[in-house]
Design a protein around this motif. Structure first.
Motif, PDB file in Angstrom:
ATOM      1  N   LEU A 114     -22.240 -38.036 -40.875  1.00 42.65           N
ATOM      2  CA  LEU A 114     -21.675 -37.952 -39.535  1.00 42.65           C
ATOM      3  C   LEU A 114     -21.954 -39.222 -38.736  1.00 42.65           C
ATOM      4  CD1 LEU A 114     -20.184 -36.340 -37.376  1.00 42.65           C
ATOM      5  CD2 LEU A 114     -22.373 -35.249 -36.793  1.00 42.65           C
ATOM      6  N   ASN A 115     -23.175 -39.709 -38.803  1.00 43.72           N
ATOM      7  CA  ASN A 115     -23.567 -40.925 -38.099  1.00 43.72           C
ATOM      8  C   ASN A 115     -22.701 -42.107 -38.530  1.00 43.72           C
ATOM      9  OD1 ASN A 115     -25.394 -41.943 -36.170  1.00 43.72           O
ATOM     10  ND2 ASN A 115     -26.909 -42.482 -37.710  1.00 43.72           N
ATOM     11  N   ILE A 116     -22.547 -42.288 -39.840  1.00 44.41           N
ATOM     12  CA  ILE A 116     -21.755 -43.399 -40.377  1.00 44.41           C
ATOM     13  C   ILE A 116     -20.284 -43.255 -39.999  1.00 44.41           C
ATOM     14  CG2 ILE A 116     -20.898 -44.429 -42.529  1.00 44.41           C
ATOM     15  CD1 ILE A 116     -23.740 -43.803 -43.685  1.00 44.41           C
ATOM     16  N   SER A 117     -19.753 -42.039 -40.106  1.00 40.90           N
ATOM     17  CA  SER A 117     -18.332 -41.863 -39.790  1.00 40.90           C
ATOM     18  C   SER A 117     -18.061 -42.115 -38.306  1.00 40.90           C
ATOM     19  CB  SER A 117     -17.834 -40.481 -40.227  1.00 40.90           C
ATOM     20  OG  SER A 117     -18.488 -39.464 -39.532  1.00 40.90           O
ATOM     21  N   LEU A 118     -18.986 -41.743 -37.438  1.00 43.67           N
ATOM     22  CA  LEU A 118     -18.809 -42.037 -36.005  1.00 43.67           C
ATOM     23  C   LEU A 118     -18.854 -43.537 -35.736  1.00 43.67           C
ATOM     24  CD1 LEU A 118     -21.014 -39.207 -34.435  1.00 43.67           C
ATOM     25  CD2 LEU A 118     -18.507 -39.398 -34.321  1.00 43.67           C
ATOM     26  N   ALA A 119     -19.774 -44.238 -36.372  1.00 41.86           N
ATOM     27  CA  ALA A 119     -19.868 -45.683 -36.172  1.00 41.86           C
ATOM     28  C   ALA A 119     -18.666 -46.395 -36.781  1.00 41.86           C
ATOM     29  CB  ALA A 119     -21.168 -46.218 -36.763  1.00 41.86           C
ATOM     30  N   ALA A 120     -18.224 -45.963 -37.959  1.00 37.27           N
ATOM     31  CA  ALA A 120     -17.056 -46.579 -38.599  1.00 37.27           C
ATOM     32  C   ALA A 120     -15.801 -46.390 -37.753  1.00 37.27           C
ATOM     33  CB  ALA A 120     -16.849 -46.006 -39.999  1.00 37.27           C
ATOM     34  N   ALA A 121     -15.714 -45.271 -37.022  1.00 41.55           N
ATOM     35  CA  ALA A 121     -14.569 -45.005 -36.140  1.00 41.55           C
ATOM     36  C   ALA A 121     -14.767 -45.631 -34.754  1.00 41.55           C
ATOM     37  CB  ALA A 121     -14.357 -43.493 -35.999  1.00 41.55           C
ATOM     38  N   GLU A 122     -15.848 -46.402 -34.600  1.00 39.58           N
ATOM     39  CA  GLU A 122     -16.188 -47.095 -33.346  1.00 39.58           C
ATOM     40  C   GLU A 122     -16.358 -46.130 -32.175  1.00 39.58           C
ATOM     41  OE1 GLU A 122     -13.357 -50.298 -32.902  1.00 39.58           O
ATOM     42  OE2 GLU A 122     -14.222 -51.359 -34.619  1.00 39.58           O
ATOM     43  N   LYS A 123     -16.857 -44.938 -32.463  1.00 36.61           N
ATOM     44  CA  LYS A 123     -17.181 -43.979 -31.397  1.00 36.61           C
ATOM     45  C   LYS A 123     -18.612 -44.172 -30.922  1.00 36.61           C
ATOM     46  CE  LYS A 123     -13.734 -40.693 -32.810  1.00 36.61           C
ATOM     47  NZ  LYS A 123     -13.403 -39.324 -33.172  1.00 36.61           N
ATOM     48  N   ILE A 124     -19.446 -44.772 -31.775  1.00 39.71           N
ATOM     49  CA  ILE A 124     -20.788 -45.196 -31.406  1.00 39.71           C
ATOM     50  C   ILE A 124     -21.021 -46.567 -32.011  1.00 39.71           C
ATOM     51  CG2 ILE A 124     -21.728 -42.838 -31.254  1.00 39.71           C
ATOM     52  CD1 ILE A 124     -23.133 -43.380 -33.980  1.00 39.71           C
ATOM     53  N   SER A 125     -22.035 -47.236 -31.536  1.00 41.70           N
ATOM     54  CA  SER A 125     -22.398 -48.556 -32.053  1.00 41.70           C
ATOM     55  C   SER A 125     -23.324 -48.396 -33.264  1.00 41.70           C
ATOM     56  CB  SER A 125     -23.112 -49.319 -30.925  1.00 41.70           C
ATOM     57  OG  SER A 125     -23.930 -50.321 -31.445  1.00 41.70           O
ATOM     58  N   TRP A 126     -23.349 -49.409 -34.119  1.00 41.59           N
ATOM     59  CA  TRP A 126     -24.262 -49.413 -35.260  1.00 41.59           C
ATOM     60  C   TRP A 126     -25.709 -49.587 -34.809  1.00 41.59           C
ATOM     61  CZ3 TRP A 126     -22.539 -47.832 -39.866  1.00 41.59           C
ATOM     62  CH2 TRP A 126     -21.168 -47.894 -40.109  1.00 41.59           C
ATOM     63  N   SER A 127     -25.934 -49.857 -33.526  1.00 48.03           N
ATOM     64  CA  SER A 127     -27.305 -49.949 -32.999  1.00 48.03           C
ATOM     65  C   SER A 127     -27.698 -48.677 -32.242  1.00 48.03           C
ATOM     66  CB  SER A 127     -27.444 -51.176 -32.093  1.00 48.03           C
ATOM     67  OG  SER A 127     -26.598 -51.052 -30.978  1.00 48.03           O
ATOM     68  N   GLN A 128     -26.862 -47.660 -32.353  1.00 47.11           N
ATOM     69  CA  GLN A 128     -27.168 -46.377 -31.711  1.00 47.11           C
ATOM     70  C   GLN A 128     -27.358 -45.328 -32.808  1.00 47.11           C
ATOM     71  OE1 GLN A 128     -23.639 -46.103 -29.279  1.00 47.11           O
ATOM     72  NE2 GLN A 128     -24.743 -46.863 -27.489  1.00 47.11           N
ATOM     73  N   GLY A 129     -26.967 -44.117 -32.558  1.00 49.54           N
ATOM     74  CA  GLY A 129     -27.054 -43.083 -33.569  1.00 49.54           C
ATOM     75  C   GLY A 129     -27.873 -41.919 -33.091  1.00 49.54           C
ATOM     76  N   PHE A 130     -28.195 -41.050 -34.030  1.00 49.24           N
ATOM     77  CA  PHE A 130     -28.931 -39.837 -33.704  1.00 49.24           C
ATOM     78  C   PHE A 130     -30.415 -40.127 -33.492  1.00 49.24           C
ATOM     79  CE2 PHE A 130     -25.228 -38.267 -35.965  1.00 49.24           C
ATOM     80  CZ  PHE A 130     -24.826 -37.268 -35.099  1.00 49.24           C
TER      81      PHE A 130
END
Length: 191
Positions: free
Chosen positions: A171-187
């Protein structure tokens, strides 16, 4: 202090190396072209999940009895929308079948490399890494190896929890890949 061998020197492997060194450990990278050599007390699989099979084939004897930290997310790299392990299993459980005399842990797979490198997630919060595994002594050794690194570790339970950790990683990777979150953010798990 532990000797740690990391397979994979990409973003995740490099960030982990820095954090382990911050905590006073001796850390080495093991490359795919390297000759087989003795491994550290803790071995980290910081490679794509499909590459683990080749590592096990080449290093099976050296991995026996070691603490293995699997950070892989077994993604379908064609779609980034599914996991490639059985629904009732995990990459870590599948690896454990191949290495029954090793101590498998799942950790770091829900935390992006930039978070590990920066030692912050979101609004300057200290990252909390989740670890799952059946060996309490292996988890304690990993927790000790991270002490002083700028990371917290929370015991997420037995190895069967790796399945949920991999779902969160997906989920974390798919959100970042879709640019909904940054790769420096996450859960982040607050407690």
């Amino acid at each position: 202090m532990s000797k740690i061998s990391i397979f994979g020197s990409g973003n995740m492997g490099s960030a982990l190396k820095a954090r382990f060194e911050d905590a006073g450990n001796s850390v080495e990278f093991i490359g795919r072209e390297d000759e087989v050599k003795p491994l550290g007390d803790i071995v980290v699989f910081a490679v794509p999940y499909p590459s683990v099979k080749d590592i096990i084939k080449k290093y099976k004897a050296e991995l026996t009895g070691k603490i293995i930290v699997d950070i892989t997310n077994p993604l379908d790299f064609n779609t980034f929308d599914d996991l490639v392990v059985p629904a009732d299993s995990s990459a870590t459980a599948e690896i454990a079948k191949e290495l029954p005399d090793s101590h498998l842990l799942k950790a770091f797979n829900t935390t992006f490399a930039a978070v590990l490198a920066n030692k912050t997630v979101g609004d300057n919060v200290k990252p909390r890494v989740l670890v799952a595994g059946d060996s309490e002594s292996a988890k304690e050794k990993l927790i000790d190896a991270v002490e002083g690194s700028g990371l917290d570790i929370l015991d997420a339970g037995k190895l069967k929890r790796a399945r949920e950790l991999e779902a969160v990683g997906l989920l974390n990777i798919s959100l970042a890949a879709a640019e909904k979150i940054s790769w420096s953010q996450g859960f982040h798990l607050y407690k």
